[in-house]
Write a protein that holds these residues in place. Structure first.
Motif, PDB file in Angstrom:
ATOM      1  N   VAL A 107       0.833  -1.202   0.000  1.00 56.28           N
ATOM      2  CA  VAL A 107       0.000   0.000   0.000  1.00 56.28           C
ATOM      3  C   VAL A 107       0.865   1.249   0.000  1.00 56.28           C
ATOM      4  O   VAL A 107       0.649   2.182  -0.781  1.00 56.28           O
ATOM      5  N   ALA A 108       1.868   1.271   0.894  1.00 61.06           N
ATOM      6  CA  ALA A 108       2.764   2.429   0.955  1.00 61.06           C
ATOM      7  C   ALA A 108       3.503   2.606  -0.365  1.00 61.06           C
ATOM      8  O   ALA A 108       3.652   3.728  -0.867  1.00 61.06           O
ATOM      9  N   MET A 109       3.978   1.492  -0.930  1.00 62.90           N
ATOM     10  CA  MET A 109       4.681   1.554  -2.210  1.00 62.90           C
ATOM     11  C   MET A 109       3.749   2.048  -3.310  1.00 62.90           C
ATOM     12  O   MET A 109       4.119   2.918  -4.110  1.00 62.90           O
ATOM     13  N   GLN A 110       2.523   1.518  -3.336  1.00 61.28           N
ATOM     14  CA  GLN A 110       1.575   1.903  -4.369  1.00 61.28           C
ATOM     15  C   GLN A 110       1.176   3.362  -4.257  1.00 61.28           C
ATOM     16  O   GLN A 110       0.965   4.048  -5.266  1.00 61.28           O
ATOM     17  N   GLN A 111       1.094   3.868  -3.027  1.00 63.10           N
ATOM     18  CA  GLN A 111       0.776   5.277  -2.838  1.00 63.10           C
ATOM     19  C   GLN A 111       1.856   6.160  -3.448  1.00 63.10           C
ATOM     20  O   GLN A 111       1.553   7.157  -4.115  1.00 63.10           O
ATOM     21  N   GLU A 112       3.125   5.796  -3.219  1.00 62.01           N
ATOM     22  CA  GLU A 112       4.235   6.554  -3.796  1.00 62.01           C
ATOM     23  C   GLU A 112       4.184   6.491  -5.325  1.00 62.01           C
ATOM     24  O   GLU A 112       4.360   7.507  -6.012  1.00 62.01           O
ATOM     25  N   LEU A 113       3.935   5.298  -5.860  1.00 57.24           N
ATOM     26  CA  LEU A 113       3.900   5.122  -7.319  1.00 57.24           C
ATOM     27  C   LEU A 113       2.722   5.867  -7.939  1.00 57.24           C
ATOM     28  O   LEU A 113       2.858   6.522  -8.984  1.00 57.24           O
ATOM     29  N   ASP A 114       1.539   5.769  -7.291  1.00 53.11           N
ATOM     30  CA  ASP A 114       0.345   6.439  -7.820  1.00 53.11           C
ATOM     31  C   ASP A 114       0.502   7.951  -7.793  1.00 53.11           C
ATOM     32  O   ASP A 114       0.120   8.646  -8.749  1.00 53.11           O
ATOM     33  N   ALA A 115       1.034   8.463  -6.673  1.00 59.55           N
ATOM     34  CA  ALA A 115       1.226   9.912  -6.564  1.00 59.55           C
ATOM     35  C   ALA A 115       2.195  10.397  -7.636  1.00 59.55           C
ATOM     36  O   ALA A 115       1.968  11.428  -8.284  1.00 59.55           O
ATOM     37  N   ASN A 116       3.269   9.645  -7.853  1.00 57.10           N
ATOM     38  CA  ASN A 116       4.246  10.009  -8.874  1.00 57.10           C
ATOM     39  C   ASN A 116       3.626   9.991 -10.263  1.00 57.10           C
ATOM     40  O   ASN A 116       3.803  10.924 -11.059  1.00 57.10           O
ATOM     41  N   LYS A 117       2.862   8.937 -10.555  1.00 56.85           N
ATOM     42  CA  LYS A 117       2.232   8.808 -11.870  1.00 56.85           C
ATOM     43  C   LYS A 117       1.219   9.922 -12.105  1.00 56.85           C
ATOM     44  O   LYS A 117       1.194  10.549 -13.176  1.00 56.85           O
ATOM     45  N   GLN A 118       0.363  10.191 -11.105  1.00 56.94           N
ATOM     46  CA  GLN A 118      -0.662  11.215 -11.268  1.00 56.94           C
ATOM     47  C   GLN A 118      -0.058  12.613 -11.418  1.00 56.94           C
ATOM     48  O   GLN A 118      -0.552  13.434 -12.200  1.00 56.94           O
ATOM     49  N   LYS A 119       1.021  12.868 -10.706  1.00 55.37           N
ATOM     50  CA  LYS A 119       1.685  14.168 -10.830  1.00 55.37           C
ATOM     51  C   LYS A 119       2.280  14.328 -12.224  1.00 55.37           C
ATOM     52  O   LYS A 119       2.201  15.407 -12.830  1.00 55.37           O
ATOM     53  N   ARG A 120       2.879  13.253 -12.747  1.00 62.81           N
ATOM     54  CA  ARG A 120       3.445  13.317 -14.096  1.00 62.81           C
ATOM     55  C   ARG A 120       2.353  13.544 -15.136  1.00 62.81           C
ATOM     56  O   ARG A 120       2.542  14.286 -16.111  1.00 62.81           O
ATOM     57  N   GLU A 121       1.193  12.912 -14.924  1.00 65.80           N
ATOM     58  CA  GLU A 121       0.071  13.100 -15.855  1.00 65.80           C
ATOM     59  C   GLU A 121      -0.442  14.532 -15.808  1.00 65.80           C
ATOM     60  O   GLU A 121      -0.773  15.120 -16.851  1.00 65.80           O
ATOM     61  N   TYR A 129       4.405  20.571 -24.023  1.00 65.71           N
ATOM     62  CA  TYR A 129       5.596  20.665 -24.877  1.00 65.71           C
ATOM     63  C   TYR A 129       6.889  20.440 -24.093  1.00 65.71           C
ATOM     64  O   TYR A 129       7.976  20.606 -24.627  1.00 65.71           O
ATOM     65  N   HIS A 130       6.750  20.068 -22.816  1.00 69.10           N
ATOM     66  CA  HIS A 130       7.927  19.782 -22.007  1.00 69.10           C
ATOM     67  C   HIS A 130       8.090  18.269 -21.823  1.00 69.10           C
ATOM     68  O   HIS A 130       7.116  17.521 -21.899  1.00 69.10           O
ATOM     69  N   GLU A 131       9.296  17.856 -21.606  1.00 70.14           N
ATOM     70  CA  GLU A 131       9.574  16.458 -21.302  1.00 70.14           C
ATOM     71  C   GLU A 131       9.214  16.211 -19.835  1.00 70.14           C
ATOM     72  O   GLU A 131       9.877  16.716 -18.930  1.00 70.14           O
ATOM     73  N   THR A 132       8.147  15.441 -19.606  1.00 73.40           N
ATOM     74  CA  THR A 132       7.626  15.237 -18.253  1.00 73.40           C
ATOM     75  C   THR A 132       8.671  14.659 -17.315  1.00 73.40           C
ATOM     76  O   THR A 132       8.772  15.044 -16.142  1.00 73.40           O
ATOM     77  N   LYS A 133       9.480  13.729 -17.801  1.00 72.72           N
ATOM     78  CA  LYS A 133      10.470  13.060 -16.949  1.00 72.72           C
ATOM     79  C   LYS A 133      11.503  14.026 -16.403  1.00 72.72           C
ATOM     80  O   LYS A 133      12.099  13.785 -15.352  1.00 72.72           O
TER      81      LYS A 133
END
Length: 361
Positions: A107-121, A129-133
């Protein structure tokens, strides 16, 4: 190098044994996603994933050394039904057990991954026009769990002001646990219909529940808000079945995907708890939103802020054993979005220094 310890437990094995039977080799499981229930599962395969902490074994070895110390303190609590004195070495070890058990799981790992993914989106939407990474780098599973574990010391500091008691189950229905057994709740802010985050470790009215066996459950709570049993009692007997049902439902709404139970719990009771918990939202789900912030009220200097929030546990908890006391009912909330207790608020004001200590800088 690759470690030989392929099967790595994110739930301490010594903890799961408290719910095992038949020589402590079997345990009951229910998968909330598939609906699969099996009352005689093999314990050694539960609460673990292959190379969950990575292939090199560094994190796994470190956690293994910590577990030996944690296990001794938890065993003494279970065997004697006595808590160590507040702020003693053993008491701080107990808080480390709670913080680590909360953080070292999918759960803790998934929260970190989800937050990272949603922020990148969100960044990709705002700046196509920017490179998200380059703005928000993508993180790996190991980086996510490592980031989660970094906050252990800070969480322990936040818990130091909470009171702790033991709930003793005297009903015929045993406590259950899950793959995320540390449940954060906030009966006080829920009753106040507070619209923002309620279950952060520093929040006013925080409650933490973690079962230690089918008959024992620890509760940590904000004593400025709640009364748990009589004031001078460390051990609180619960003989009301409805109280046990509600505390068990929290494991369903809080878990990643699996609940665990001993031979004192029937499969019919597990199905009953599942049905009762269905109407309530799942806790620990990450949601990211964008907000506009203005620098000194200047529209020309507006900035976009990406906020990540986590859903709270809310089942309208109402037990005989745990009540908001008279002073708690008089508590006036501030206008701040975050309703902190006094001690965590002090820590927050000094967080830069605290962070240096945590990172040993």
């Amino acid at each position: 190098m690759t470690t030989e310890k392929k099967n790595q437990h994110y739930i301490p094995k010594f903890y799961l044994r408290y719910f095992a039977y038949k020589g402590r080799e079997q345990i009951g499981i229910h998968n909330t996603q598939s609906g699969y229930t099996f009352s005689t599962a093999k314990l050694k395969k539960q609460g673990s994933k292959n190379f969950f902490y990575g292939n090199d074994g560094v994190i796994e070895e470190h956690l293994g050394k910590l577990e030996s110390k944690l296990a001794l303190v938890i065993k003494r609590i279970r065997d004697n039904h006595l808590l160590p004195k507040k702020n003693s070495k053993d008491y701080v070890t107990l808080l480390h057990f709670i913080a680590l058990t909360h953080l070292r799981n999918p759960v803790a790992m998934q929260q970190e991954l989800d937050a990272n993914k949603q922020k990148r989106e969100k960044v990709a939407e705002l700046y196509p026009y920017h490179e998200t990474k380059q703005l928000i780098p993508e993180i790996t599973n190991i980086e996510a769990i490592s980031a989660s574990l970094l906050s252990v010391s800070y969480l322990v500091r936040n818990l130091l002001d909470l009171e702790c008691k033991i709930l003793i189950n005297k009903t015929k229905k045993g406590f259950i646990t899950s793959d995320l057994p540390v449940v954060r709740y906030n009966q006080f802010l829920e009753e106040r219909k507070w619209p923002h985050g309620k279950s952060g470790f520093g929040k006013i009215g925080l409650q933490i529940f973690i079962p230690l066996s089918h008959e024992l459950c620890l509760i940590l709570y904000d004593s400025a808000i709640y009364k748990v049993g009589n004031r001078k009692e460390e051990r609180i007997v619960i003989d009301d079945v409805n109280d046990i049902d509600q505390l068990n439902m929290l494991q369903f709404t809080n878990c990643f995907q699996t609940v665990f139970f001993s031979d004192k719990v029937t499969e019919d009771y597990i199905q009953y708890l599942k049905r009762r918990s269905v109407p309530y939202q799942k806790a620990n789900i990450v949601n990211s939103t964008t907000k506009r912030a203005f620098v000194n009220g200047d529209v020309a200097k507006e900035k976009i802020i990406i906020l990540s929030t986590i859903t709270d546990n809310q089942i309208k908890l109402n037990t005989k054993a745990i009540k908001v006391h008279a002073q708690g009912k008089k508590k006036v909330l501030s206008t701040s979005l975050a309703q902190y207790r006094a001690w965590p608020e002090f820590l927050n004001k000094n967080k830069d220094q605290m962070l240096k200590e945590v990172l040993n800088l």
